[in-house]
Design an enzyme around this catalytic site. Structure first.
Site, PDB file in Angstrom:
ATOM      1  N   CYS A 155      -4.535  -6.036 -10.061  1.00  0.00           N
ATOM      2  CA  CYS A 155      -3.078  -5.780 -11.115  1.00  0.00           C
ATOM      3  C   CYS A 155      -2.226  -6.424 -10.861  1.00  0.00           C
ATOM      4  O   CYS A 155      -1.610  -6.770 -11.716  1.00  0.00           O
ATOM      5  CB  CYS A 155      -2.852  -4.089 -10.692  1.00  0.00           C
ATOM      6  N   HIS A 254       4.561  -2.958 -11.302  1.00  0.00           N
ATOM      7  CA  HIS A 254       4.600  -4.062 -10.510  1.00  0.00           C
ATOM      8  C   HIS A 254       5.369  -5.110 -11.076  1.00  0.00           C
ATOM      9  O   HIS A 254       5.176  -5.710 -12.113  1.00  0.00           O
ATOM     10  CB  HIS A 254       2.867  -4.828 -10.254  1.00  0.00           C
TER      11      HIS A 254
END
EC number: 1.2.1.11
Length: 364
Positions: A155, A254
Protein backbone atom coordinates in the site's frame (compact mmCIF):
# COMPACT_ATOMS: atom_id res chain seq x y z
CA UNK A 1 -28.50 -7.68 -24.67
CA UNK A 2 -26.76 -7.60 -21.27
CA UNK A 3 -23.31 -9.15 -21.05
CA UNK A 4 -23.00 -12.15 -18.74
CA UNK A 5 -21.05 -11.25 -15.63
CA UNK A 6 -17.87 -13.09 -14.67
CA UNK A 7 -18.32 -15.07 -11.47
CA UNK A 8 -15.69 -14.24 -8.87
CA UNK A 9 -14.66 -15.46 -5.44
CA UNK A 10 -12.97 -13.83 -2.46
CA UNK A 11 -10.43 -15.55 -0.21
CA UNK A 12 -10.02 -14.18 3.29
CA UNK A 13 -13.53 -12.74 2.93
CA UNK A 14 -14.02 -12.07 6.65
CA UNK A 15 -10.82 -10.02 7.08
CA UNK A 16 -10.53 -6.28 6.62
CA UNK A 17 -9.22 -6.49 3.04
CA UNK A 18 -11.80 -9.17 2.25
CA UNK A 19 -14.53 -6.88 3.54
CA UNK A 20 -13.36 -4.17 1.15
CA UNK A 21 -13.51 -6.68 -1.70
CA UNK A 22 -17.09 -7.51 -0.71
CA UNK A 23 -18.13 -3.85 -0.84
CA UNK A 24 -16.47 -3.25 -4.20
CA UNK A 25 -17.77 -6.38 -5.86
CA UNK A 26 -21.34 -6.50 -4.51
CA UNK A 27 -22.65 -4.14 -7.23
CA UNK A 28 -19.92 -4.45 -9.85
CA UNK A 29 -21.04 -4.23 -13.50
CA UNK A 30 -18.61 -6.91 -14.74
CA UNK A 31 -18.01 -9.24 -11.78
CA UNK A 32 -20.56 -11.22 -9.77
CA UNK A 33 -19.75 -12.50 -6.28
CA UNK A 34 -20.25 -16.26 -6.38
CA UNK A 35 -18.04 -17.79 -3.66
CA UNK A 36 -16.54 -16.68 -0.35
CA UNK A 37 -13.64 -18.34 1.44
CA UNK A 38 -12.25 -18.01 4.95
CA UNK A 39 -10.68 -20.10 7.71
CA UNK A 40 -12.10 -23.44 8.83
CA UNK A 41 -13.66 -21.75 11.88
CA UNK A 42 -15.87 -19.69 9.53
CA UNK A 43 -16.60 -22.41 6.97
CA UNK A 44 -20.18 -23.63 6.92
CA UNK A 45 -21.61 -20.41 8.32
CA UNK A 46 -23.43 -17.69 6.45
CA UNK A 47 -21.29 -14.66 5.73
CA UNK A 48 -23.29 -12.63 8.26
CA UNK A 49 -22.65 -15.23 10.97
CA UNK A 50 -18.97 -15.60 10.07
CA UNK A 51 -18.22 -11.88 10.15
CA UNK A 52 -20.51 -11.02 13.10
CA UNK A 53 -18.69 -8.63 15.45
CA UNK A 54 -15.82 -8.24 12.99
CA UNK A 55 -17.41 -6.14 10.24
CA UNK A 56 -15.38 -2.91 10.44
CA UNK A 57 -16.67 -0.94 7.46
CA UNK A 58 -18.70 2.28 7.47
CA UNK A 59 -21.20 0.70 5.07
CA UNK A 60 -23.41 -2.26 6.07
CA UNK A 61 -22.88 -5.77 4.76
CA UNK A 62 -24.47 -5.86 1.28
CA UNK A 63 -27.84 -7.62 1.42
CA UNK A 64 -27.02 -10.11 -1.35
CA UNK A 65 -23.94 -11.29 0.56
CA UNK A 66 -25.37 -11.71 4.07
CA UNK A 67 -26.70 -15.24 3.53
CA UNK A 68 -23.99 -16.51 1.17
CA UNK A 69 -22.22 -19.58 2.58
CA UNK A 70 -18.56 -19.34 3.57
CA UNK A 71 -16.30 -22.13 2.33
CA UNK A 72 -12.83 -23.24 3.26
CA UNK A 73 -10.18 -21.85 0.92
CA UNK A 74 -9.95 -24.89 -1.33
CA UNK A 75 -10.12 -24.74 -5.14
CA UNK A 76 -13.08 -27.12 -5.44
CA UNK A 77 -15.42 -24.61 -3.82
CA UNK A 78 -14.43 -21.97 -6.40
CA UNK A 79 -14.43 -24.06 -9.58
CA UNK A 80 -17.09 -21.90 -11.27
CA UNK A 81 -15.19 -18.66 -10.67
CA UNK A 82 -13.49 -16.90 -13.55
CA UNK A 83 -11.49 -14.80 -11.08
CA UNK A 84 -10.48 -15.28 -7.44
CA UNK A 85 -9.46 -12.28 -5.33
CA UNK A 86 -7.19 -13.03 -2.40
CA UNK A 87 -7.32 -10.93 0.74
CA UNK A 88 -5.48 -13.59 2.72
CA UNK A 89 -2.74 -12.79 5.22
CA UNK A 90 0.74 -13.71 4.04
CA UNK A 91 0.87 -16.82 6.28
CA UNK A 92 -1.76 -18.89 4.44
CA UNK A 93 -1.59 -16.96 1.17
CA UNK A 94 1.48 -18.70 -0.26
CA UNK A 95 0.28 -22.31 -0.39
CA UNK A 96 -3.40 -21.44 -0.87
CA UNK A 97 -2.83 -19.16 -3.85
CA UNK A 98 -0.44 -21.68 -5.40
CA UNK A 99 -3.08 -24.40 -5.05
CA UNK A 100 -5.68 -22.22 -6.75
CA UNK A 101 -3.31 -21.46 -9.62
CA UNK A 102 -2.49 -25.16 -9.99
CA UNK A 103 -6.25 -25.77 -10.26
CA UNK A 104 -6.21 -23.43 -13.30
CA UNK A 105 -7.87 -20.54 -11.47
CA UNK A 106 -6.92 -16.91 -12.01
CA UNK A 107 -5.77 -15.30 -8.76
CA UNK A 108 -5.46 -11.57 -8.08
CA UNK A 109 -3.58 -11.30 -4.81
CA UNK A 110 -3.20 -8.54 -2.26
CA UNK A 111 -0.62 -10.58 -0.32
CA UNK A 112 3.16 -10.16 -0.53
CA UNK A 113 4.08 -13.81 -1.17
CA UNK A 114 4.48 -13.76 -4.97
CA UNK A 115 5.55 -10.15 -5.53
CA UNK A 116 9.20 -11.16 -5.97
CA UNK A 117 8.36 -14.23 -8.05
CA UNK A 118 10.06 -13.92 -11.47
CA UNK A 119 6.93 -15.33 -13.15
CA UNK A 120 4.37 -13.09 -11.43
CA UNK A 121 3.60 -9.52 -12.46
CA UNK A 122 3.53 -6.92 -9.68
CA UNK A 123 1.01 -4.44 -11.01
CA UNK A 124 -0.12 -1.04 -9.80
CA UNK A 125 -3.09 -0.53 -12.15
CA UNK A 126 -2.39 3.17 -12.72
CA UNK A 127 1.23 2.43 -13.65
CA UNK A 128 2.25 -0.82 -15.37
CA UNK A 129 -0.51 -2.94 -16.96
CA UNK A 130 2.03 -3.79 -19.68
CA UNK A 131 3.43 -6.37 -17.23
CA UNK A 132 0.36 -8.54 -17.89
CA UNK A 133 2.28 -9.61 -21.01
CA UNK A 134 4.37 -12.02 -18.91
CA UNK A 135 1.28 -14.15 -18.14
CA UNK A 136 1.62 -16.41 -21.21
CA UNK A 137 5.15 -17.22 -20.01
CA UNK A 138 3.91 -17.90 -16.47
CA UNK A 139 1.27 -20.29 -17.79
CA UNK A 140 3.66 -22.03 -20.16
CA UNK A 141 6.29 -22.45 -17.43
CA UNK A 142 3.74 -24.16 -15.17
CA UNK A 143 1.90 -26.08 -17.93
CA UNK A 144 -1.35 -24.19 -17.33
CA UNK A 145 -3.84 -23.01 -19.92
CA UNK A 146 -5.89 -20.61 -17.74
CA UNK A 147 -4.48 -20.21 -14.24
CA UNK A 148 -2.12 -17.47 -13.09
CA UNK A 149 -1.23 -15.25 -10.14
CA UNK A 150 -1.14 -11.46 -10.42
CA UNK A 151 -0.08 -9.43 -7.39
CA UNK A 152 -0.65 -5.81 -6.49
CA UNK A 153 1.91 -3.71 -4.63
CA UNK A 154 2.36 -2.83 -1.00
CA UNK A 155 0.00 0.00 0.00
CA UNK A 156 2.78 2.49 0.76
CA UNK A 157 4.58 1.73 -2.51
CA UNK A 158 1.37 2.34 -4.45
CA UNK A 159 0.99 5.91 -3.20
CA UNK A 160 4.53 6.81 -4.22
CA UNK A 161 4.89 4.91 -7.48
CA UNK A 162 2.08 6.66 -9.38
CA UNK A 163 3.69 10.14 -9.31
CA UNK A 164 7.13 8.58 -9.92
CA UNK A 165 5.78 6.94 -13.08
CA UNK A 166 4.31 10.25 -14.26
CA UNK A 167 7.66 11.98 -13.71
CA UNK A 168 9.65 9.31 -15.56
CA UNK A 169 7.21 9.44 -18.48
CA UNK A 170 7.57 13.22 -18.71
CA UNK A 171 11.23 13.83 -17.86
CA UNK A 172 13.13 10.57 -18.22
CA UNK A 173 14.71 8.30 -15.62
CA UNK A 174 14.92 9.22 -11.97
CA UNK A 175 18.29 9.04 -10.28
CA UNK A 176 17.56 9.25 -6.54
CA UNK A 177 14.26 8.84 -4.66
CA UNK A 178 13.96 9.61 -0.94
CA UNK A 179 10.70 8.62 0.81
CA UNK A 180 9.46 9.20 4.36
CA UNK A 181 6.04 7.67 5.04
CA UNK A 182 3.39 8.38 7.65
CA UNK A 183 1.20 5.28 7.48
CA UNK A 184 -2.30 4.76 8.84
CA UNK A 185 -3.06 2.10 11.42
CA UNK A 186 -5.47 0.29 9.07
CA UNK A 187 -2.40 -0.81 7.14
CA UNK A 188 -1.65 -3.19 10.00
CA UNK A 189 -5.00 -4.97 9.60
CA UNK A 190 -7.32 -5.85 12.48
CA UNK A 191 -6.88 -5.67 15.45
CA UNK A 192 -3.67 -3.97 14.30
CA UNK A 193 -1.50 -1.83 16.55
CA UNK A 194 -2.26 -1.68 20.28
CA UNK A 195 -3.89 1.57 21.43
CA UNK A 196 -1.18 1.90 24.09
CA UNK A 197 1.41 1.91 21.32
CA UNK A 198 -0.50 4.21 18.98
CA UNK A 199 -2.30 6.90 21.00
CA UNK A 200 -0.18 10.02 21.61
CA UNK A 201 2.61 8.37 19.67
CA UNK A 202 4.38 7.68 16.37
CA UNK A 203 6.09 4.33 15.79
CA UNK A 204 9.17 4.77 13.55
CA UNK A 205 9.27 1.16 12.39
CA UNK A 206 7.03 -1.10 10.27
CA UNK A 207 8.50 -4.53 9.67
CA UNK A 208 9.62 -5.08 6.08
CA UNK A 209 7.98 -1.91 4.81
CA UNK A 210 11.07 0.07 3.84
CA UNK A 211 12.53 -2.85 1.90
CA UNK A 212 9.24 -3.31 0.03
CA UNK A 213 9.21 0.28 -1.19
CA UNK A 214 12.84 0.08 -2.26
CA UNK A 215 12.65 -3.10 -4.35
CA UNK A 216 8.99 -3.01 -5.48
CA UNK A 217 9.59 0.38 -7.09
CA UNK A 218 12.27 -1.09 -9.34
CA UNK A 219 10.14 -4.02 -10.46
CA UNK A 220 7.08 -1.87 -11.15
CA UNK A 221 8.90 0.91 -13.02
CA UNK A 222 11.10 -1.50 -14.97
CA UNK A 223 9.94 -3.03 -18.22
CA UNK A 224 9.80 -6.56 -19.58
CA UNK A 225 12.68 -8.12 -21.48
CA UNK A 226 13.66 -11.36 -23.25
CA UNK A 227 10.44 -11.52 -25.28
CA UNK A 228 8.23 -10.84 -22.26
CA UNK A 229 9.72 -13.61 -20.14
CA UNK A 230 11.60 -11.56 -17.49
CA UNK A 231 11.44 -8.26 -15.65
CA UNK A 232 13.94 -5.48 -16.27
CA UNK A 233 13.88 -4.30 -12.60
CA UNK A 234 14.94 -0.85 -13.80
CA UNK A 235 18.38 -2.31 -14.57
CA UNK A 236 18.69 -0.36 -17.81
CA UNK A 237 18.71 2.88 -15.79
CA UNK A 238 19.63 2.13 -12.17
CA UNK A 239 17.77 4.13 -9.53
CA UNK A 240 18.80 4.71 -5.92
CA UNK A 241 15.89 4.58 -3.46
CA UNK A 242 15.82 5.10 0.30
CA UNK A 243 12.67 4.79 2.41
CA UNK A 244 11.86 5.42 6.07
CA UNK A 245 8.46 4.25 7.32
CA UNK A 246 6.43 5.42 10.31
CA UNK A 247 3.09 4.37 11.79
CA UNK A 248 0.94 7.35 12.82
CA UNK A 249 -2.44 7.64 14.65
CA UNK A 250 -4.57 8.02 11.50
CA UNK A 251 -7.23 5.45 10.60
CA UNK A 252 -6.96 5.44 6.79
CA UNK A 253 -4.60 7.17 4.36
CA UNK A 254 -0.85 6.84 3.88
CA UNK A 255 0.97 10.18 3.50
CA UNK A 256 4.51 10.24 2.08
CA UNK A 257 7.11 13.00 1.74
CA UNK A 258 9.12 12.39 -1.42
CA UNK A 259 12.27 14.03 -2.81
CA UNK A 260 13.62 13.12 -6.26
CA UNK A 261 16.47 13.92 -8.59
CA UNK A 262 16.53 13.35 -12.34
CA UNK A 263 19.26 11.83 -14.48
CA UNK A 264 18.67 14.41 -17.19
CA UNK A 265 19.70 17.93 -16.28
CA UNK A 266 18.64 20.66 -15.99
CA UNK A 267 15.81 19.27 -13.88
CA UNK A 268 12.21 20.33 -14.47
CA UNK A 269 10.82 23.20 -12.43
CA UNK A 270 8.16 22.63 -9.76
CA UNK A 271 5.63 24.14 -12.18
CA UNK A 272 6.60 21.67 -14.89
CA UNK A 273 6.38 18.81 -12.41
CA UNK A 274 2.90 19.91 -11.32
CA UNK A 275 1.70 20.02 -14.92
CA UNK A 276 3.18 16.57 -15.68
CA UNK A 277 1.42 15.07 -12.66
CA UNK A 278 -1.87 16.79 -13.42
CA UNK A 279 -1.89 15.66 -17.07
CA UNK A 280 -0.82 12.07 -16.41
CA UNK A 281 -3.21 9.44 -17.78
CA UNK A 282 -2.98 5.68 -17.46
CA UNK A 283 -4.10 2.69 -19.50
CA UNK A 284 -6.92 1.84 -17.07
CA UNK A 285 -8.52 5.19 -17.88
CA UNK A 286 -8.04 4.76 -21.62
CA UNK A 287 -9.60 1.29 -21.49
CA UNK A 288 -12.65 2.67 -19.68
CA UNK A 289 -12.29 0.42 -16.64
CA UNK A 290 -15.16 0.76 -14.17
CA UNK A 291 -12.99 1.37 -11.09
CA UNK A 292 -10.47 3.72 -12.73
CA UNK A 293 -10.39 7.28 -11.37
CA UNK A 294 -11.28 10.16 -13.67
CA UNK A 295 -8.06 11.87 -12.54
CA UNK A 296 -5.14 9.53 -11.87
CA UNK A 297 -3.26 12.21 -9.90
CA UNK A 298 -5.03 15.13 -8.27
CA UNK A 299 -2.66 18.06 -7.71
CA UNK A 300 -3.46 20.31 -4.75
CA UNK A 301 -2.35 23.93 -4.65
CA UNK A 302 -3.29 24.65 -1.03
CA UNK A 303 -0.26 24.92 1.23
CA UNK A 304 -1.56 22.28 3.67
CA UNK A 305 -2.91 19.58 1.34
CA UNK A 306 -3.28 16.70 0.80
CA UNK A 307 -4.51 15.51 4.19
CA UNK A 308 -5.78 12.00 4.99
CA UNK A 309 -9.06 13.04 6.59
CA UNK A 310 -9.92 15.54 3.84
CA UNK A 311 -8.69 13.78 0.71
CA UNK A 312 -8.61 9.98 1.17
CA UNK A 313 -12.20 9.46 -0.09
CA UNK A 314 -11.78 11.60 -3.23
CA UNK A 315 -12.75 9.52 -6.28
CA UNK A 316 -13.69 6.68 -3.94
CA UNK A 317 -10.04 6.37 -2.98
CA UNK A 318 -9.02 5.21 -6.47
CA UNK A 319 -6.57 7.99 -7.36
CA UNK A 320 -3.50 9.56 -5.78
CA UNK A 321 -3.35 13.07 -4.29
CA UNK A 322 -0.17 15.17 -4.55
CA UNK A 323 0.65 18.58 -3.12
CA UNK A 324 3.39 20.85 -1.77
CA UNK A 325 5.43 20.57 -4.99
CA UNK A 326 8.53 22.68 -4.61
CA UNK A 327 12.27 22.85 -5.27
CA UNK A 328 14.45 20.61 -3.12
CA UNK A 329 17.73 22.16 -1.89
CA UNK A 330 19.39 18.72 -1.73
CA UNK A 331 17.86 16.86 -4.70
CA UNK A 332 15.75 18.47 -7.45
CA UNK A 333 12.07 18.47 -6.46
CA UNK A 334 10.07 17.44 -3.40
CA UNK A 335 6.35 16.85 -2.84
CA UNK A 336 3.78 15.14 -0.61
CA UNK A 337 1.61 12.26 -1.81
CA UNK A 338 -1.46 10.59 -0.29
CA UNK A 339 -3.04 7.22 -1.08
CA UNK A 340 -6.10 5.59 0.42
CA UNK A 341 -4.28 2.50 1.64
CA UNK A 342 -7.37 0.32 1.98
CA UNK A 343 -8.71 1.26 -1.46
CA UNK A 344 -6.12 1.89 -4.19
CA UNK A 345 -3.51 0.53 -1.78
CA UNK A 346 -5.35 -2.78 -1.43
CA UNK A 347 -8.72 -4.02 -2.75
CA UNK A 348 -9.23 -1.40 -5.47
CA UNK A 349 -5.88 -2.30 -7.03
CA UNK A 350 -6.78 -5.99 -7.28
CA UNK A 351 -10.25 -5.29 -8.69
CA UNK A 352 -8.91 -2.73 -11.17
CA UNK A 353 -6.15 -5.15 -12.20
CA UNK A 354 -8.83 -7.74 -12.98
CA UNK A 355 -10.83 -5.18 -14.95
CA UNK A 356 -7.74 -4.36 -17.02
CA UNK A 357 -7.03 -8.07 -17.56
CA UNK A 358 -10.60 -8.50 -18.77
CA UNK A 359 -10.28 -5.58 -21.20
CA UNK A 360 -6.96 -6.96 -22.48
CA UNK A 361 -8.38 -10.45 -23.07
CA UNK A 362 -6.59 -12.34 -20.28
CA UNK A 363 -9.86 -13.59 -18.74
CA UNK A 364 -11.31 -15.10 -21.90
Amino acid sequence: MTDIKIKVGVLGATGTVGQRFILQLSSHPVFELAALGASSSSAGKSYYEAVSGRWKQMHPIPSQVRNMPVHECVPGAFSECGVVFSGLDSGPAGPVEAAFREANLRVFSNAKNYRRDPLCPLIVPLVNPSHFDILPHQRASLSLDRGFIVTNANCSTTGVIVPLKALEDAFGPLDIVMVQTMQAISGAGYPGVSSLDMLDNIVPYISGEEEKIEWETRKILGGLKQNNTAFDLHESSPMRISAQCNRVPVVDGHLSCVSVSFKKQPAPSPEQVAEALRSYTCEAQKLGCHSAPAQAITVHHELDRPQPRLDREWQNGAGVNVGRIRACPVLDVKFVTLVNNVMLGAATSSVLNAEIAHKKGFLS
